[in-house]
Design a protein around this motif. Sequence first.
Motif, PDB file in Angstrom:
ATOM      1  N   GLY A  64       0.767  -0.935   0.287  1.00 40.70           N
ATOM      2  CA  GLY A  64      -0.105   0.233  -0.148  1.00 40.70           C
ATOM      3  C   GLY A  64       0.914   1.458  -0.176  1.00 40.70           C
ATOM      4  O   GLY A  64       0.280   2.078  -0.844  1.00 40.70           O
ATOM      5  N   LEU A  65       1.773   1.493   0.822  1.00 40.03           N
ATOM      6  CA  LEU A  65       2.914   2.398   0.914  1.00 40.03           C
ATOM      7  C   LEU A  65       3.663   1.937  -0.550  1.00 40.03           C
ATOM      8  O   LEU A  65       3.752   3.744  -1.235  1.00 40.03           O
ATOM      9  CB  LEU A  65       3.459   2.278   2.169  1.00 40.03           C
ATOM     10  CG  LEU A  65       2.975   2.273   3.605  1.00 40.03           C
ATOM     11  CD1 LEU A  65       3.973   1.841   3.870  1.00 40.03           C
ATOM     12  CD2 LEU A  65       2.344   3.481   3.512  1.00 40.03           C
ATOM     13  N   VAL A  66       3.847   1.315  -1.211  1.00 43.75           N
ATOM     14  CA  VAL A  66       4.631   1.361  -2.427  1.00 43.75           C
ATOM     15  C   VAL A  66       4.029   2.797  -3.475  1.00 43.75           C
ATOM     16  O   VAL A  66       3.752   2.921  -4.310  1.00 43.75           O
ATOM     17  CB  VAL A  66       5.155   0.029  -2.870  1.00 43.75           C
ATOM     18  CG1 VAL A  66       5.386   0.219  -4.526  1.00 43.75           C
ATOM     19  CG2 VAL A  66       6.367  -0.365  -2.256  1.00 43.75           C
ATOM     20  N   ILE A  67       2.260   1.730  -3.291  1.00 46.15           N
ATOM     21  CA  ILE A  67       1.219   2.551  -4.185  1.00 46.15           C
ATOM     22  C   ILE A  67       0.835   3.672  -3.945  1.00 46.15           C
ATOM     23  O   ILE A  67       0.443   4.515  -4.825  1.00 46.15           O
ATOM     24  CB  ILE A  67       0.185   1.327  -4.152  1.00 46.15           C
ATOM     25  CG1 ILE A  67       0.437   0.046  -4.821  1.00 46.15           C
ATOM     26  CG2 ILE A  67      -1.104   2.736  -4.675  1.00 46.15           C
ATOM     27  CD1 ILE A  67      -1.169  -0.760  -4.483  1.00 46.15           C
ATOM     28  N   ASP A  68       0.831   4.274  -3.290  1.00 42.74           N
ATOM     29  CA  ASP A  68       0.712   5.247  -2.482  1.00 42.74           C
ATOM     30  C   ASP A  68       2.178   6.214  -2.740  1.00 42.74           C
ATOM     31  O   ASP A  68       2.101   7.295  -3.353  1.00 42.74           O
ATOM     32  CB  ASP A  68       0.690   6.221  -0.844  1.00 42.74           C
ATOM     33  CG  ASP A  68      -0.688   5.580  -0.423  1.00 42.74           C
ATOM     34  OD1 ASP A  68      -1.263   4.769  -1.041  1.00 42.74           O
ATOM     35  OD2 ASP A  68      -1.059   5.078   0.817  1.00 42.74           O
ATOM     36  N   HIS A  69       3.407   6.079  -2.754  1.00 40.83           N
ATOM     37  CA  HIS A  69       4.040   6.353  -3.585  1.00 40.83           C
ATOM     38  C   HIS A  69       4.787   6.429  -4.680  1.00 40.83           C
ATOM     39  O   HIS A  69       5.381   7.773  -5.001  1.00 40.83           O
ATOM     40  CB  HIS A  69       6.335   5.711  -3.048  1.00 40.83           C
ATOM     41  CG  HIS A  69       6.580   5.756  -3.262  1.00 40.83           C
ATOM     42  ND1 HIS A  69       7.637   7.037  -3.122  1.00 40.83           N
ATOM     43  CD2 HIS A  69       7.585   5.640  -4.804  1.00 40.83           C
ATOM     44  CE1 HIS A  69       8.743   7.251  -3.551  1.00 40.83           C
ATOM     45  NE2 HIS A  69       8.724   6.306  -4.793  1.00 40.83           N
ATOM     46  N   TRP A  70       4.650   5.684  -5.522  1.00 42.70           N
ATOM     47  CA  TRP A  70       4.052   5.583  -7.553  1.00 42.70           C
ATOM     48  C   TRP A  70       2.934   7.350  -7.374  1.00 42.70           C
ATOM     49  O   TRP A  70       3.320   7.699  -8.038  1.00 42.70           O
ATOM     50  CB  TRP A  70       3.524   4.393  -8.157  1.00 42.70           C
ATOM     51  CG  TRP A  70       4.956   3.380  -7.547  1.00 42.70           C
ATOM     52  CD1 TRP A  70       5.835   3.403  -7.962  1.00 42.70           C
ATOM     53  CD2 TRP A  70       4.883   2.269  -7.913  1.00 42.70           C
ATOM     54  NE1 TRP A  70       6.936   2.489  -7.785  1.00 42.70           N
ATOM     55  CE2 TRP A  70       5.653   1.653  -8.087  1.00 42.70           C
ATOM     56  CE3 TRP A  70       3.888   1.180  -8.039  1.00 42.70           C
ATOM     57  CZ2 TRP A  70       6.142  -0.155  -8.104  1.00 42.70           C
ATOM     58  CZ3 TRP A  70       3.843   0.003  -7.814  1.00 42.70           C
ATOM     59  CH2 TRP A  70       5.058  -0.426  -7.865  1.00 42.70           C
ATOM     60  N   ARG A  71       1.718   6.616  -6.840  1.00 47.98           N
ATOM     61  CA  ARG A  71       0.928   7.892  -7.029  1.00 47.98           C
ATOM     62  C   ARG A  71       1.987   9.370  -6.742  1.00 47.98           C
ATOM     63  O   ARG A  71       1.266  10.634  -7.458  1.00 47.98           O
ATOM     64  CB  ARG A  71      -0.287   7.988  -5.904  1.00 47.98           C
ATOM     65  CG  ARG A  71      -1.164   6.806  -6.455  1.00 47.98           C
ATOM     66  CD  ARG A  71      -2.629   6.447  -6.131  1.00 47.98           C
ATOM     67  NE  ARG A  71      -3.178   5.158  -5.837  1.00 47.98           N
ATOM     68  CZ  ARG A  71      -4.284   4.802  -5.792  1.00 47.98           C
ATOM     69  NH1 ARG A  71      -4.298   5.049  -4.298  1.00 47.98           N
ATOM     70  NH2 ARG A  71      -4.741   4.219  -5.982  1.00 47.98           N
ATOM     71  N   ARG A  72       2.235   9.656  -5.697  1.00 50.76           N
ATOM     72  CA  ARG A  72       2.750  11.125  -5.240  1.00 50.76           C
ATOM     73  C   ARG A  72       4.063  11.172  -6.316  1.00 50.76           C
ATOM     74  O   ARG A  72       3.828  12.054  -6.915  1.00 50.76           O
ATOM     75  CB  ARG A  72       3.891  10.518  -3.872  1.00 50.76           C
ATOM     76  CG  ARG A  72       2.443  11.153  -2.724  1.00 50.76           C
ATOM     77  CD  ARG A  72       3.188  11.606  -1.072  1.00 50.76           C
ATOM     78  NE  ARG A  72       4.374  10.391  -1.530  1.00 50.76           N
ATOM     79  CZ  ARG A  72       3.961   8.976  -0.645  1.00 50.76           C
ATOM     80  NH1 ARG A  72       2.840   8.709  -0.433  1.00 50.76           N
ATOM     81  NH2 ARG A  72       5.137   8.273  -1.091  1.00 50.76           N
TER      82      ARG A  72
END
Length: 164
Positions: A64-72
Amino acid sequence: MPSTCVHTLYQHHHGWLYHWLRSRLGNSADAADLAQDTFVRVLQKPQRPALMAPRAFLGTIARGLVIDHWRREELRRAYLQSLALLPPAQVPCPQTRELLLELLEQVARMLDGLKPRARLAFLLAQCDGLSHAQIAGQLQVSVRTVERYVADALYRCYLLRYEH
């Protein structure tokens, strides 16, 4: 899971998690940050379950943190590309850019929680300045449905603004 168990979890699985994140991100600094963020999330959980599969548990949080990172990162790239199109006199200072990017990230998180049609109706109203009747025609729904979509989005904005 008391804090001593979190400490043990960290000792036994931090290295594995860091390498797992590094393989996905291709960047050791981001991997280190997200590994730490994963354990911070574990510590912030009000109830920590007994773990039968600690790597699966940590991997779920980290994913989930990786997905948030990619979105940012995607949002940051789009924002910087749009700034590059501005005349130099209109480009905001670095501090203002960071504040605007943070605001964009908050809006993006809010929009992620909306149904696609509600998100589109809100963006058409706020960004394109279309009336509810125009949006209703474009989405082929009733004006009342558009009003509900926009109201839901505005309510989410309100919650985001006053969540603290």
